[in-house]
Motif scaffolding. Structure first.
Motif, PDB file in Angstrom:
ATOM      1  N   GLN A  67      20.252  39.625 -40.757  1.00  0.00           N
ATOM      2  CA  GLN A  67      19.453  38.873 -41.713  1.00  0.00           C
ATOM      3  C   GLN A  67      18.229  38.243 -41.042  1.00  0.00           C
ATOM      4  N   GLN A  68      18.381  37.781 -39.807  1.00  0.00           N
ATOM      5  CA  GLN A  68      17.295  37.082 -39.120  1.00  0.00           C
ATOM      6  C   GLN A  68      16.294  38.010 -38.452  1.00  0.00           C
ATOM      7  N   PHE A  69      16.775  39.127 -37.915  1.00  0.00           N
ATOM      8  CA  PHE A  69      15.910  39.981 -37.094  1.00  0.00           C
ATOM      9  C   PHE A  69      15.920  41.406 -37.621  1.00  0.00           C
ATOM     10  N   GLY A  70      14.755  42.028 -37.616  1.00  0.00           N
ATOM     11  CA  GLY A  70      14.644  43.420 -38.029  1.00  0.00           C
ATOM     12  C   GLY A  70      13.851  44.199 -36.993  1.00  0.00           C
ATOM     13  N   ALA A  71      13.499  45.412 -37.336  1.00  0.00           N
ATOM     14  CA  ALA A  71      12.732  46.256 -36.422  1.00  0.00           C
ATOM     15  C   ALA A  71      11.400  45.585 -36.109  1.00  0.00           C
ATOM     16  N   GLY A  72      11.058  45.534 -34.835  1.00  0.00           N
ATOM     17  CA  GLY A  72       9.806  44.933 -34.405  1.00  0.00           C
ATOM     18  C   GLY A  72       9.910  43.468 -34.054  1.00  0.00           C
ATOM     19  N   SER A  73      11.042  42.826 -34.316  1.00  0.00           N
ATOM     20  CA  SER A  73      11.209  41.406 -33.993  1.00  0.00           C
ATOM     21  C   SER A  73      11.253  41.218 -32.482  1.00  0.00           C
ATOM     22  N   ARG A  74      10.570  40.194 -32.012  1.00  0.00           N
ATOM     23  CA  ARG A  74      10.599  39.869 -30.589  1.00  0.00           C
ATOM     24  C   ARG A  74      11.736  38.880 -30.368  1.00  0.00           C
ATOM     25  N   VAL A  75      12.679  39.240 -29.506  1.00  0.00           N
ATOM     26  CA  VAL A  75      13.881  38.433 -29.324  1.00  0.00           C
ATOM     27  C   VAL A  75      14.147  38.184 -27.846  1.00  0.00           C
ATOM     28  N   LEU A  76      14.847  37.080 -27.595  1.00  0.00           N
ATOM     29  CA  LEU A  76      15.393  36.774 -26.279  1.00  0.00           C
ATOM     30  C   LEU A  76      16.895  36.961 -26.405  1.00  0.00           C
ATOM     31  N   VAL A  77      17.459  37.812 -25.571  1.00  0.00           N
ATOM     32  CA  VAL A  77      18.871  38.166 -25.666  1.00  0.00           C
ATOM     33  C   VAL A  77      19.577  37.765 -24.370  1.00  0.00           C
ATOM     34  N   ILE A 117      21.376  35.386 -29.201  1.00  0.00           N
ATOM     35  CA  ILE A 117      20.092  36.027 -29.474  1.00  0.00           C
ATOM     36  C   ILE A 117      19.205  34.994 -30.161  1.00  0.00           C
ATOM     37  N   PHE A 118      17.957  34.911 -29.700  1.00  0.00           N
ATOM     38  CA  PHE A 118      17.002  33.937 -30.217  1.00  0.00           C
ATOM     39  C   PHE A 118      15.690  34.622 -30.564  1.00  0.00           C
ATOM     40  N   ASN A 119      14.921  33.976 -31.419  1.00  0.00           N
ATOM     41  CA  ASN A 119      13.577  34.434 -31.725  1.00  0.00           C
ATOM     42  C   ASN A 119      12.693  34.096 -30.529  1.00  0.00           C
ATOM     43  N   ALA A 120      11.964  35.054 -29.994  1.00  0.00           N
ATOM     44  CA  ALA A 120      11.139  34.826 -28.811  1.00  0.00           C
ATOM     45  C   ALA A 120       9.667  34.681 -29.146  1.00  0.00           C
TER      46      ALA A 120
END
Length: 142
Positions: A67-77, A117-120
């Protein structure tokens, strides 16, 4: 002392999280994390992309991440690495060209099992902060 294998990566998800179910009933999600860096090769910039398979375990976590992240989302894992072994089947043509033969091929894949996993992406400044004049620490009159 036990070994420690913790990984922190920042990158972009190359595809949406795909929901799957294991034989033992555990629900998990799979995606691919792409991390790019620029290298100089013979004086020319070359972009080197590293792709790593991500695995999110648990139905509630899969739904939340999807729900939060899709293709192209920049994330910190953050997570740990696991080496997965599987057997794939490939079709190879016969030498005389009359047909094909199926061959079992052992495969190994390095998987990053996600703990957090976080939004970066850096936060965008609010409209009020954009209207404020920039504060400087030096004296502008000088």
């Amino acid at each position: 002392m036990s070994d420690l294998c913790r990984v922190l990566m920042i990158g972009h998800l190359s595809r949406d999280l795909q929901r799957r179910r294991r034989d033992d009933g555990v629900i998990y999600g799979v995606s691919t994390l792409c991390a790019a860096r620029t290298l100089l090769v013979a004086g020319h910039p070359v972009v080197a992309t590293t792709r790593l398979t991500l695995e999110v375990v648990g139905a509630a976590r899969v739904a939340s991440v999807a729900q939060q992240f899709g293709a192209g989302s920049r994330v910190l894992v953050e997570g740990h690495l696991e080496l997965r072994e599987a057997t794939g089947i490939e079709r190879l043509p016969l030498a005389d060209g009359t047909g094909e033969v199926l061959v079992r091929v052992p495969r190994r894949e390095l998987v990053l099992v996600v703990a957090t996993i976080f939004n970066a992406d850096p936060p965008l400044p609010t409209a009020e902060a954009q209207r404020q004049p920039a504060q400087v620490w030096w004296d502008e009159a000088a």
